[in-house]
Design a protein around this motif. Sequence first.
Motif: not given
Length: 172
Positions: A41-44, A100-102, A106-107
């Motif tokens: 998710g963070g990468a996205l 939420g976190t990822g 990340g966004f």
Amino acid sequence: MGSSRSDLVHEPIDPDTGPVPPARHSPWRGQGPVVGVVAVGGALGATARYGASLLWVTPPSAFPWTILSVNAVGCAIIGVFLVLITEMWTAHRLMRPFFGTGVLGGFTTFSTYAVDFTRLVQDGRIAIAFGYLLGTLVVAMTAVWAAVAATRRVLGVYGGVYGGGPGGRAAR
């Protein structure tokens, strides 16, 4: 009487079964999937933020409107998301860490916000830097609040009581 309590721990409960070997638990047991979805998710989310910075380029000497906007939009989405998963339905246990976190973590970005603030200070634009510092916090908190209020209004959620299912709760 020669037996101690520790000797009894290894005795099987059922005499037809053998002793139960001690359980070996990995330190990542249960957390591996969470760490994985946060990373993906963070990468996205970070890729989406990078895409926004390519679409709306901010020159180095300009006010960082792109990051301010990204943080405001991300915070508004957080507000909508939290109403949906905490007040409307029960989400899968990995949804909150993933989205939420990822993704949203990340966004939205504190690090770029801090770099932009530092750059403005180094450029001698002290008033603008502190305006950006405080303004981003106000805009972000307002975005969350407004999104929560708007989502509740649109979905008919008032004060934690929902239209639809038993006890006023929507189907979970």
